[in-house]
Design a protein around this motif. Structure first.
Motif, PDB file in Angstrom:
ATOM      1  N   ARG A  92      92.311  20.961 -75.159  1.00 13.30           N
ATOM      2  CA  ARG A  92      91.349  19.956 -74.721  1.00 13.30           C
ATOM      3  C   ARG A  92      89.931  20.469 -74.953  1.00 13.30           C
ATOM      4  N   LYS A  93      88.973  19.587 -74.786  1.00 12.24           N
ATOM      5  CA  LYS A  93      87.583  19.914 -75.075  1.00 12.24           C
ATOM      6  C   LYS A  93      86.705  19.592 -73.866  1.00 12.24           C
ATOM      7  N   TYR A  94      85.847  20.543 -73.518  1.00 10.78           N
ATOM      8  CA  TYR A  94      84.793  20.326 -72.531  1.00 10.78           C
ATOM      9  C   TYR A  94      83.567  19.917 -73.334  1.00 10.78           C
ATOM     10  N   ARG A  95      83.426  18.618 -73.529  1.00 10.99           N
ATOM     11  CA  ARG A  95      82.451  18.053 -74.459  1.00 10.99           C
ATOM     12  C   ARG A  95      81.004  18.407 -74.113  1.00 10.99           C
ATOM     13  N   GLU A  96      80.670  18.444 -72.828  1.00  7.76           N
ATOM     14  CA  GLU A  96      79.285  18.660 -72.426  1.00  7.76           C
ATOM     15  C   GLU A  96      78.819  20.098 -72.616  1.00  7.76           C
ATOM     16  N   GLY A  97      79.745  21.039 -72.674  1.00  7.33           N
ATOM     17  CA  GLY A  97      79.456  22.418 -73.048  1.00  7.33           C
ATOM     18  C   GLY A  97      78.693  23.247 -72.036  1.00  7.33           C
ATOM     19  N   ILE A  98      78.323  24.429 -72.491  1.00  7.33           N
ATOM     20  CA  ILE A  98      77.709  25.413 -71.605  1.00  7.33           C
ATOM     21  C   ILE A  98      76.365  24.946 -71.050  1.00  7.33           C
ATOM     22  N   GLU A  99      75.636  24.110 -71.778  1.00  2.00           N
ATOM     23  CA  GLU A  99      74.367  23.618 -71.246  1.00  2.00           C
ATOM     24  C   GLU A  99      74.594  22.826 -69.957  1.00  2.00           C
ATOM     25  N   ASP A 100      75.626  22.004 -69.920  1.00  2.00           N
ATOM     26  CA  ASP A 100      75.971  21.238 -68.721  1.00  2.00           C
ATOM     27  C   ASP A 100      76.416  22.176 -67.599  1.00  2.00           C
ATOM     28  N   TRP A 101      77.230  23.142 -67.934  1.00  2.00           N
ATOM     29  CA  TRP A 101      77.744  24.117 -66.964  1.00  2.00           C
ATOM     30  C   TRP A 101      76.583  24.825 -66.258  1.00  2.00           C
ATOM     31  N   VAL A 102      75.648  25.334 -67.056  1.00  2.00           N
ATOM     32  CA  VAL A 102      74.501  26.058 -66.529  1.00  2.00           C
ATOM     33  C   VAL A 102      73.586  25.123 -65.730  1.00  2.00           C
ATOM     34  N   ALA A 103      73.380  23.910 -66.230  1.00  6.57           N
ATOM     35  CA  ALA A 103      72.515  22.942 -65.539  1.00  6.57           C
ATOM     36  C   ALA A 103      73.026  22.618 -64.142  1.00  6.57           C
ATOM     37  N   HIS A 104      74.325  22.782 -63.926  1.00  9.99           N
ATOM     38  CA  HIS A 104      74.911  22.513 -62.618  1.00  9.99           C
ATOM     39  C   HIS A 104      75.074  23.789 -61.780  1.00  9.99           C
ATOM     40  N   GLY A 105      74.411  24.861 -62.218  1.00 10.58           N
ATOM     41  CA  GLY A 105      74.356  26.079 -61.427  1.00 10.58           C
ATOM     42  C   GLY A 105      75.644  26.870 -61.358  1.00 10.58           C
ATOM     43  N   LEU A 106      76.544  26.652 -62.313  1.00 13.65           N
ATOM     44  CA  LEU A 106      77.819  27.363 -62.305  1.00 13.65           C
ATOM     45  C   LEU A 106      77.658  28.717 -62.979  1.00 13.65           C
ATOM     46  N   PRO A 107      78.496  29.683 -62.589  1.00 14.41           N
ATOM     47  CA  PRO A 107      78.318  31.050 -63.087  1.00 14.41           C
ATOM     48  C   PRO A 107      78.712  31.224 -64.552  1.00 14.41           C
ATOM     49  N   THR A 108      78.055  32.186 -65.181  1.00 10.84           N
ATOM     50  CA  THR A 108      78.383  32.575 -66.554  1.00 10.84           C
ATOM     51  C   THR A 108      78.510  34.085 -66.584  1.00 10.84           C
ATOM     52  N   GLN A 109      79.000  34.580 -67.697  1.00 13.10           N
ATOM     53  CA  GLN A 109      79.096  36.013 -67.939  1.00 13.10           C
ATOM     54  C   GLN A 109      78.322  36.351 -69.207  1.00 13.10           C
ATOM     55  N   ALA A 110      77.968  37.614 -69.320  1.00 11.87           N
ATOM     56  CA  ALA A 110      77.346  38.116 -70.545  1.00 11.87           C
ATOM     57  C   ALA A 110      78.036  39.409 -70.929  1.00 11.87           C
ATOM     58  N   ALA A 111      78.128  39.648 -72.227  1.00 13.17           N
ATOM     59  CA  ALA A 111      78.738  40.892 -72.704  1.00 13.17           C
ATOM     60  C   ALA A 111      77.654  41.890 -73.104  1.00 13.17           C
TER      61      ALA A 111
END
Length: 117
Positions: free
Chosen positions: A96-115
């Protein structure tokens, strides 16, 4: 066209450990920021998306029956559609696809990781 998953559905499935998330951004973007636990199969440059998927999918997605969600930057971004379609052609059964992508995820204050440090 891949079936879609909403941000809330994806978050719930991630928290329950029920999905493998695939970041389809170029490696440099993935290293800078990605959804927690995501693996990387670059879908850009577009003409190399199929080759990247063919090379990387067997190691990062060994179980072709596992639920997989692909994402990229935002709605106009084509990376996730290219990688997702290629996964389906390789025999992955639940993509499946999360169409709105990482920009949407970040805009809603959800956590991310960095390597990168």
């Amino acid at each position: 066209m891949l079936p879609l998953v909403t941000r809330d559905e994806l978050r719930t499935e991630m928290e329950a450990g029920k999905v493998v998330v695939v970041d389809t951004m170029p490696v440099a973007y993935y290293l800078r920021q990605h959804l927690p636990g995501a693996v990387n199969i670059p879908g850009f440059p577009y003409e190399r998306a199929a080759r990247f998927t063919d090379e990387l999918a067997p190691s990062v997605l060994p179980d072709r029956t596992s639920p997989v969600v692909v994402y990229c930057a935002n709605v106009p971004c084509r990376n996730s559609e290219l990688v997702g379609a290629r996964l389906v052609s390789l025999g992955y059964t639940h993509v499946r696809k999360y169409r709105e992508g990482i920009e949407d995820w970040v805009a809603h204050g959800l956590p991310t990781q960095a390597a990168l440090g």
